[in-house]
Scaffold this active site. Structure first.
Site, PDB file in Angstrom:
ATOM      1  N   ALA A   1       0.856  -1.183   0.000  1.00 49.08           N
ATOM      2  CA  ALA A   1       0.000   0.000   0.000  1.00 49.08           C
ATOM      3  C   ALA A   1       0.898   1.242   0.000  1.00 49.08           C
ATOM      4  O   ALA A   1       1.682   1.451   0.916  1.00 49.08           O
ATOM      5  CB  ALA A   1      -0.887   0.000   1.241  1.00 49.08           C
TER       6      ALA A   1
ATOM      7  N   TYR B   1      -9.689   0.927   4.706  1.00 48.87           N
ATOM      8  CA  TYR B   1      -8.997   2.178   4.380  1.00 48.87           C
ATOM      9  C   TYR B   1      -9.944   3.107   3.595  1.00 48.87           C
ATOM     10  O   TYR B   1     -11.123   2.767   3.387  1.00 48.87           O
ATOM     11  CB  TYR B   1      -7.675   1.881   3.665  1.00 48.87           C
ATOM     12  CG  TYR B   1      -6.736   1.167   4.629  1.00 48.87           C
ATOM     13  CD1 TYR B   1      -6.255   1.834   5.753  1.00 48.87           C
ATOM     14  CD2 TYR B   1      -6.418  -0.177   4.472  1.00 48.87           C
ATOM     15  CE1 TYR B   1      -5.454   1.178   6.687  1.00 48.87           C
ATOM     16  CE2 TYR B   1      -5.607  -0.838   5.404  1.00 48.87           C
ATOM     17  CZ  TYR B   1      -5.134  -0.147   6.511  1.00 48.87           C
ATOM     18  OH  TYR B   1      -4.354  -0.784   7.437  1.00 48.87           O
TER      19      TYR B   1
ATOM     20  N   ARG C   1      -8.644  -3.597  -5.202  1.00 51.51           N
ATOM     21  CA  ARG C   1      -8.731  -4.567  -4.112  1.00 51.51           C
ATOM     22  C   ARG C   1      -9.907  -4.150  -3.235  1.00 51.51           C
ATOM     23  O   ARG C   1     -10.006  -2.981  -2.838  1.00 51.51           O
ATOM     24  CB  ARG C   1      -7.448  -4.585  -3.293  1.00 51.51           C
ATOM     25  CG  ARG C   1      -7.385  -5.836  -2.419  1.00 51.51           C
ATOM     26  CD  ARG C   1      -6.061  -6.002  -1.736  1.00 51.51           C
ATOM     27  NE  ARG C   1      -5.685  -7.403  -1.717  1.00 51.51           N
ATOM     28  CZ  ARG C   1      -4.935  -7.954  -0.775  1.00 51.51           C
ATOM     29  NH1 ARG C   1      -4.439  -7.231   0.197  1.00 51.51           N
ATOM     30  NH2 ARG C   1      -4.645  -9.224  -0.826  1.00 51.51           N
TER      31      ARG C   1
ATOM     32  N   ARG D   1       1.411 -13.790   3.698  1.00 50.17           N
ATOM     33  CA  ARG D   1       2.257 -14.362   4.759  1.00 50.17           C
ATOM     34  C   ARG D   1       3.035 -15.581   4.284  1.00 50.17           C
ATOM     35  O   ARG D   1       4.212 -15.746   4.644  1.00 50.17           O
ATOM     36  CB  ARG D   1       1.395 -14.707   5.979  1.00 50.17           C
ATOM     37  CG  ARG D   1       0.905 -13.460   6.696  1.00 50.17           C
ATOM     38  CD  ARG D   1      -0.224 -13.765   7.637  1.00 50.17           C
ATOM     39  NE  ARG D   1      -1.451 -14.154   6.946  1.00 50.17           N
ATOM     40  CZ  ARG D   1      -2.614 -14.358   7.533  1.00 50.17           C
ATOM     41  NH1 ARG D   1      -2.704 -14.240   8.839  1.00 50.17           N
ATOM     42  NH2 ARG D   1      -3.684 -14.681   6.845  1.00 50.17           N
TER      43      ARG D   1
END
Ligand SMILES: Cc1cc2nc3c(=O)[nH]c(=O)nc-3n(C[C@H](O)[C@H](O)[C@H](O)COP(=O)(O)O)c2cc1C
Length: 364
Positions: free
Chosen positions: A58, A183, A231, A325
């Site tokens: 981001a 966000y 996204r 991850r």
């Protein structure tokens, strides 16, 4: 049997060698928005992983759009130059396509980095006044955001478009607009965070207006061959919030605007969310969005095994899978998946001698 996970795919004008995407991951390692040597190391090693597409974390379109003071930015000549240096080093040794996620954190901005607790940073601690659709604080943040006025909303479109121009100048291969994880653009979409009474709030059409205006502003300055997509969170997983039906309605709007992809994540808007965590937990969102719209779809969330990823692509649940991850834990995940599925990956010349004898066709 030929692996579907390792079959090529065309995303807009971008040729991908397989279906594995490295999801954007904040590194909280920039200085005044400028990329550092950490980014060269981090992006450099991921660019040797054999994935098809690497998304840069981001990246804030303005200083106040950063999550933390250490976030990466792309709002000035200085930030553009710093990222350019990192990309030049990475590209010297890897031809992996690299995309960028452009973002504004809205009311979730101005927080400490996660390893320092992640709470809201005070104005005397390097923090700043945040902005959002409505003056509603996130969770237990003591300082509420200010509601954006009409001029500030217009500036947001310009900021996203300016950053997109910089991304194009840097030769980046794809642009993902961040409307997930609570966000700013997600804050506009969700009825829980958007209580505006003007044309940007209220009905679903009004809540989608700003993200769509930003898409149009970005698309207008990005050459046709470079994919631009979104996204999103498939659901807030909270009563009265953003949900799958609204996500599909948004995806349909994106389809009419010829967005190149939708990357379907989840949650992040409400501290009251109840996330059904488990392998593939967000894949049903991707499947539903793809089925309803046919838009190229990226699935993400606890995809950790080669067979699992193969099945997602093989059944057509999604066109691409993203890992976050799992790629940090095992940066050669695509190599190992290819070995398991009898496919091949591109490896740098310097590492060719590492090919295990039993996988003699691993390196293409
Ligand atoms: C270290 C880290 C940083 C992240 N930063 C971002 C980010 O910048 N943008 C974003 O959309 N998601 C971010 N995420 C979420 C991931 O992209 C991904 O959606 C999520 O971790 C679930 O995928 P996984 O199970 O493969 O990790 C981050 C996740 C991690 C672990």
């Amino acid at each position: 049997m030929t692996s579907q996970l390792f079959s090529p795919y065309k995303l807009g004008g971008l040729e991908l060698q397989n279906r594995i995407v490295i999801a954007p991951m904040c590194q909280y390692s920039a200085e005044d928005g400028k990329a550092t040597d950490w980014h060269t190391i981090h992006l450099g090693h991921l660019a040797l992983s054999g994935a098809a597409l690497l998304f840069i974390e981001a990246t804030a379109v303005s200083p106040e759009g950063r999550i933390s003071p250490l976030d990466l930015g792309l709002w000035s000549d200085e930030t553009e130059e710093a990222l350019g240096k990192v990309l030049a080093a990475v590209r010297k040794y890897s031809d992996m396509p690299i995309g960028i996620q452009l973002a504004h954190a809205g009311r979730k901005a101005s927080v400490h980095v996660p390893w320092n607790g992640g709470g809201q940073a005070g104005l005397d601690q390097g923090g700043w006044q945040t902005l959002a659709p409505s003056a509603l604080a996130f969770g237990n943040h003591p300082r509420a955001p200010l509601a954006l006025d009409a001029a500030e909303i217009a500036k947001l479109c310009e900021d996203f478009a300016e950053s997109a121009k910089r991304a194009v100048r840097l030769g980046l291969d794809a642009i993902e607009l961040h409307a997930a994880h609570g966000y700013l653009l997600h804050q506009f979409l969700s009825p829980l965070s958007n209580k505006r009474e003007d044309q940007y709030g209220g009905s679903l059409e009004n809540r989608m207006r700003l993200p769509l205006e930003i898409f149009d502003a970005v698309r207008a300055v990005v050459p046709a061959g470079i994919p631009v997509g979104f996204r999103v969170s498939g659901s807030d997983w909270a009563e009265g919030g953003w949900d799958l039906d609204q996500t599909i309605a948004f995806a349909k709007e994106l389809k009419t605007r010829e967005a190149c992809f939708i990357h379907v994540s989840g949650g992040g808007l409400s501290p009251d969310q109840k996330v059904p965590l488990g392998p593939n937990y967000q894949v049903p969102f991707a499947r539903a969005v793809k089925q309803a719209t046919g838009l190229p779809t990226i699935a993400v969330g606890l995809i950790t095994e080669a067979d699992q990823a193969e099945a997602i692509i093989g059944t057509g649940d999604a066109d691409l899978v993203a890992l976050a991850r799992g790629m940090l834990y095992d940066p050669r995940w695509p190599w190992h998946a290819a070995a398991q599925l009898g496919a091949s990956v591109k490896a740098p010349n310097q590492y060719l001698r590492s090919q295990p004898r039993q996988h003699s066709k691993l390196f293409a």
